[in-house]
Motif scaffolding. Structure first.
Motif, PDB file in Angstrom:
ATOM      1  N   LEU A   1       0.834  -1.203   0.000  1.00 32.83           N
ATOM      2  CA  LEU A   1       0.000   0.000   0.000  1.00 32.83           C
ATOM      3  C   LEU A   1       0.867   1.250   0.000  1.00 32.83           C
ATOM      4  CD1 LEU A   1      -2.682  -0.892   2.725  1.00 32.83           C
ATOM      5  CD2 LEU A   1      -2.749  -1.367   0.266  1.00 32.83           C
ATOM      6  N   THR A   2       0.428   2.254  -0.749  1.00 36.34           N
ATOM      7  CA  THR A   2       1.033   3.581  -0.734  1.00 36.34           C
ATOM      8  C   THR A   2      -0.072   4.610  -0.560  1.00 36.34           C
ATOM      9  OG1 THR A   2       2.812   2.871  -2.224  1.00 36.34           O
ATOM     10  CG2 THR A   2       2.430   5.243  -2.014  1.00 36.34           C
ATOM     11  N   ASP A   3      -0.017   5.346   0.528  1.00 43.01           N
ATOM     12  CA  ASP A   3      -0.969   6.425   0.811  1.00 43.01           C
ATOM     13  C   ASP A   3      -2.418   5.939   0.816  1.00 43.01           C
ATOM     14  OD1 ASP A   3       0.952   8.408   1.149  1.00 43.01           O
ATOM     15  OD2 ASP A   3       1.073   8.800  -1.006  1.00 43.01           O
TER      16      ASP A   3
ATOM     17  N   ARG B   1      -5.478   5.047   3.164  1.00 44.08           N
ATOM     18  CA  ARG B   1      -5.976   5.280   4.527  1.00 44.08           C
ATOM     19  C   ARG B   1      -4.872   5.814   5.427  1.00 44.08           C
ATOM     20  NH1 ARG B   1     -11.525   5.543   5.722  1.00 44.08           N
ATOM     21  NH2 ARG B   1     -12.640   3.822   4.777  1.00 44.08           N
ATOM     22  N   SER B   2      -4.556   5.115   6.503  1.00 38.22           N
ATOM     23  CA  SER B   2      -3.549   5.589   7.457  1.00 38.22           C
ATOM     24  C   SER B   2      -2.124   5.193   7.088  1.00 38.22           C
ATOM     25  CB  SER B   2      -3.878   5.044   8.852  1.00 38.22           C
ATOM     26  OG  SER B   2      -3.946   3.621   8.833  1.00 38.22           O
ATOM     27  N   TYR B   3      -1.957   4.455   5.995  1.00 36.95           N
ATOM     28  CA  TYR B   3      -0.643   3.910   5.658  1.00 36.95           C
ATOM     29  C   TYR B   3       0.047   4.754   4.591  1.00 36.95           C
ATOM     30  CZ  TYR B   3      -1.922  -0.280   8.240  1.00 36.95           C
ATOM     31  OH  TYR B   3      -2.293  -1.152   9.236  1.00 36.95           O
ATOM     32  N   ALA B   4       1.188   5.361   4.946  1.00 33.93           N
ATOM     33  CA  ALA B   4       2.024   5.998   3.935  1.00 33.93           C
ATOM     34  C   ALA B   4       2.661   4.930   3.054  1.00 33.93           C
ATOM     35  CB  ALA B   4       3.091   6.863   4.597  1.00 33.93           C
ATOM     36  N   GLU B   5       3.221   3.901   3.698  1.00 35.84           N
ATOM     37  CA  GLU B   5       3.793   2.752   2.989  1.00 35.84           C
ATOM     38  C   GLU B   5       3.648   1.533   3.895  1.00 35.84           C
ATOM     39  OE1 GLU B   5       5.212   2.602  -0.023  1.00 35.84           O
ATOM     40  OE2 GLU B   5       5.417   4.749  -0.507  1.00 35.84           O
ATOM     41  N   VAL B   6       3.326   0.402   3.315  1.00 36.15           N
ATOM     42  CA  VAL B   6       3.349  -0.848   4.067  1.00 36.15           C
ATOM     43  C   VAL B   6       3.524  -2.005   3.099  1.00 36.15           C
ATOM     44  CG1 VAL B   6       0.846  -1.293   4.051  1.00 36.15           C
ATOM     45  CG2 VAL B   6       2.246  -2.171   5.929  1.00 36.15           C
ATOM     46  N   GLU B   7       4.287  -2.999   3.525  1.00 37.57           N
ATOM     47  CA  GLU B   7       4.480  -4.242   2.784  1.00 37.57           C
ATOM     48  C   GLU B   7       4.044  -5.385   3.697  1.00 37.57           C
ATOM     49  OE1 GLU B   7       5.429  -4.292  -0.340  1.00 37.57           O
ATOM     50  OE2 GLU B   7       5.946  -2.147  -0.462  1.00 37.57           O
ATOM     51  N   LEU B   8       3.107  -6.203   3.218  1.00 37.37           N
ATOM     52  CA  LEU B   8       2.546  -7.253   4.064  1.00 37.37           C
ATOM     53  C   LEU B   8       2.627  -8.598   3.342  1.00 37.37           C
ATOM     54  CD1 LEU B   8       1.015  -7.442   6.850  1.00 37.37           C
ATOM     55  CD2 LEU B   8      -1.094  -7.533   5.493  1.00 37.37           C
ATOM     56  N   PRO B   9       3.651  -9.399   3.627  1.00 35.95           N
ATOM     57  CA  PRO B   9       3.687 -10.762   3.060  1.00 35.95           C
ATOM     58  C   PRO B   9       2.598 -11.613   3.712  1.00 35.95           C
ATOM     59  CG  PRO B   9       5.842 -10.055   3.888  1.00 35.95           C
ATOM     60  CD  PRO B   9       4.833  -9.103   4.433  1.00 35.95           C
ATOM     61  N   LEU B  10       1.936 -12.419   2.913  1.00 33.16           N
ATOM     62  CA  LEU B  10       0.855 -13.274   3.412  1.00 33.16           C
ATOM     63  C   LEU B  10       1.050 -14.691   2.893  1.00 33.16           C
ATOM     64  CD1 LEU B  10      -2.106 -10.800   2.840  1.00 33.16           C
ATOM     65  CD2 LEU B  10      -1.203 -11.496   5.055  1.00 33.16           C
ATOM     66  N   GLU B  11       0.378 -15.627   3.548  1.00 34.46           N
ATOM     67  CA  GLU B  11       0.503 -17.042   3.214  1.00 34.46           C
ATOM     68  C   GLU B  11      -0.889 -17.668   3.154  1.00 34.46           C
ATOM     69  OE1 GLU B  11       2.674 -18.469   6.508  1.00 34.46           O
ATOM     70  OE2 GLU B  11       4.514 -17.347   6.046  1.00 34.46           O
ATOM     71  N   PRO B  12      -0.985 -18.849   2.556  1.00 34.57           N
ATOM     72  CA  PRO B  12      -2.242 -19.600   2.676  1.00 34.57           C
ATOM     73  C   PRO B  12      -2.509 -19.932   4.148  1.00 34.57           C
ATOM     74  CG  PRO B  12      -0.855 -20.512   0.952  1.00 34.57           C
ATOM     75  CD  PRO B  12      -0.002 -19.524   1.698  1.00 34.57           C
TER      76      PRO B  12
ATOM     77  N   ARG C   1      -1.402  -2.629  -4.335  1.00 34.16           N
ATOM     78  CA  ARG C   1      -0.860  -3.724  -5.148  1.00 34.16           C
ATOM     79  C   ARG C   1      -1.085  -5.034  -4.410  1.00 34.16           C
ATOM     80  NH1 ARG C   1       3.259   0.039  -5.029  1.00 34.16           N
ATOM     81  NH2 ARG C   1       3.641   1.155  -6.991  1.00 34.16           N
ATOM     82  N   ALA C   2      -1.537  -6.016  -5.142  1.00 30.36           N
ATOM     83  CA  ALA C   2      -1.752  -7.342  -4.553  1.00 30.36           C
ATOM     84  C   ALA C   2      -1.191  -8.405  -5.475  1.00 30.36           C
ATOM     85  CB  ALA C   2      -3.234  -7.587  -4.298  1.00 30.36           C
TER      86      ALA C   2
END
Length: 373
Positions: A8-10, A12-23, A71-72
């Motif tokens: 995410l970029t800008d 809601r409350s997130y300027a930047e965040v990277e969130l790895p996810l798994e099944p 981005r997803a």
């Protein structure tokens, strides 16, 4: 199907965040107001191009920013795709698929399918008919993305026809004198409406047994969950689009004088209702809080079963749902969703996540996500 990475970029409350996810199960845990729902809202936005919390895109962009980017990375049957959405309030949104621009954002609909459970779901039972129409139409698009175009076409024709009726009502003009084009718009509205209406009727028929089964499992001591589709005009018992178009056109003709007086379209799918019942009584106004929750959950579970039958498991998202449920309903819902390929849960405290759904966890604090070992 699962989301492998969220960026995410800008948003809601997130300027930047990277969130790895798994099944499997991932819980996003943190105090209210710290950004955990913003993360799953972004995933839902990729799937639907809409938010379950707000009606417009403007609140999705971080204060002071001009745009937001979501981005997803999505994995489906060993195929990986990167979907990027650029949210531009007041201007056209943009989309990329695997880093290449697509002509329209809706061209990436269907790349990710989700079923979202949220406190706002109570409005499907207790709220206005528009909430239940939205549930049906969102599910139509999730199952077949082409219905995003059908929906947009109908809304465009409806808007133009209403503008014509308002103009006529304001000036006092008559059909014979000043509305020679209304018959043409009646034909456009009937054809577009018949496509949407026929699809809704088919969807209702498919949902009916699934909702009844899910509700019985969630609330076995309550009455049976049943519903009917109530059209704004008399319909034959068919989903044939030509026959439905003729019925809608006849319905418009029957209320023409009333429409000219009020300046609004009175017949069409935008006026229809999905009438929910518990036994012989309407759910709205008669169902208890627990029964209303069970009904809303049953609708979502039925949607999940339909999507799963179409093309495999959609991503299940449960936004602060377990805090609203008693112990028995928590356990039953957990049993339903645990086998899904990917389940994303938000909770204020770890204890709100049922043991059946133990898995990965991120602690969310002041718009930062920290993986818990």
């Amino acid at each position: 199907m699962h989301v492998a990475h969220l960026s995410l970029t800008d948003f809601r409350s997130y300027a930047e965040v990277e969130l790895p996810l798994e099944p499997g199960v991932t819980a996003l845990v943190g105090p209210n107001g710290h950004g955990k729902t913003n993360l799953i809202e972004a995933i839902g936005y990729v799937a639907t191009h809409g938010s379950h919390r707000v009606a417009s895109d403007a609140p999705l962009v971080r204060h002071g920013a001009a745009r937001a980017i979501v981005r997803a990375a999505i994995v489906h049957e060993d195929r990986r795709a990167l979907v990027e959405l650029e949210i531009n309030p007041g201007r056209a949104n943009r989309a990329r698929l695997n880093r290449s621009p697509v002509p329209r954002p809706r061209d990436v609909l269907g790349m990710l399918r989700t079923v979202l459970f949220a406190p706002e779901d109570l409005a499907m039972v207790k709220g206005d008919p528009a909430e239940r129409r939205r549930f049906l139409d969102d599910l139509l698009v999730a199952r077949a993305p082409r219905f995003a175009g059908v929906r947009a076409d109908y809304e465009r024709v409806l808007k133009q026809r209403n503008a014509l009726l308002r103009s006529a009502a304001k000036s006092g003009r008559t059909r014979a004198g000043a509305l020679p084009t209304l018959d043409v718009w009646d034909s456009h509205l009937s054809r577009a409406g018949a496509e949407l209406l026929g699809a809704r009727l088919e969807l209702v028929a498919a949902l009916r047994p699934l909702v009844a089964t899910a509700y019985s499992a969630l609330a076995p001591s309550s009455g049976a969950a049943e519903f009917d589709y109530k059209c704004s005009t008399e319909l034959p018992d068919t989903t044939d689009r030509e026959v439905l178009a003729a019925a809608l056109q006849a319905g418009l003709a029957a209320v023409r004088s009333n429409e000219l007086e009020r300046g609004i379209t009175l017949v069409g799918p935008h006026r229809d209702e999905l009438a929910l019942r518990l036994g012989p009584l309407p759910a709205r106004g008669y169902a208890s809080h627990g029964e209303s929750w069970s009904y809303a959950l049953a609708l979502r579970l039925a949607a999940y079963e339909l999507l799963r039958a179409d093309a495999g498991d959609p991503v299940l998202i449960l936004d602060d749902v377990f805090a609203e449920l008693d112990t028995q309903r928590r356990a039953r819902l957990a049993d339903f969703v645990a086998p899904a390929e990917q389940v994303l849960i938000t909770a204020a405290v770890p204890e709100d996540v049922p043991p059946r759904l133990a898995g990965a966890r991120y602690d969310i604090t002041e718009a930062t996500a920290t993986r818990t070992p």
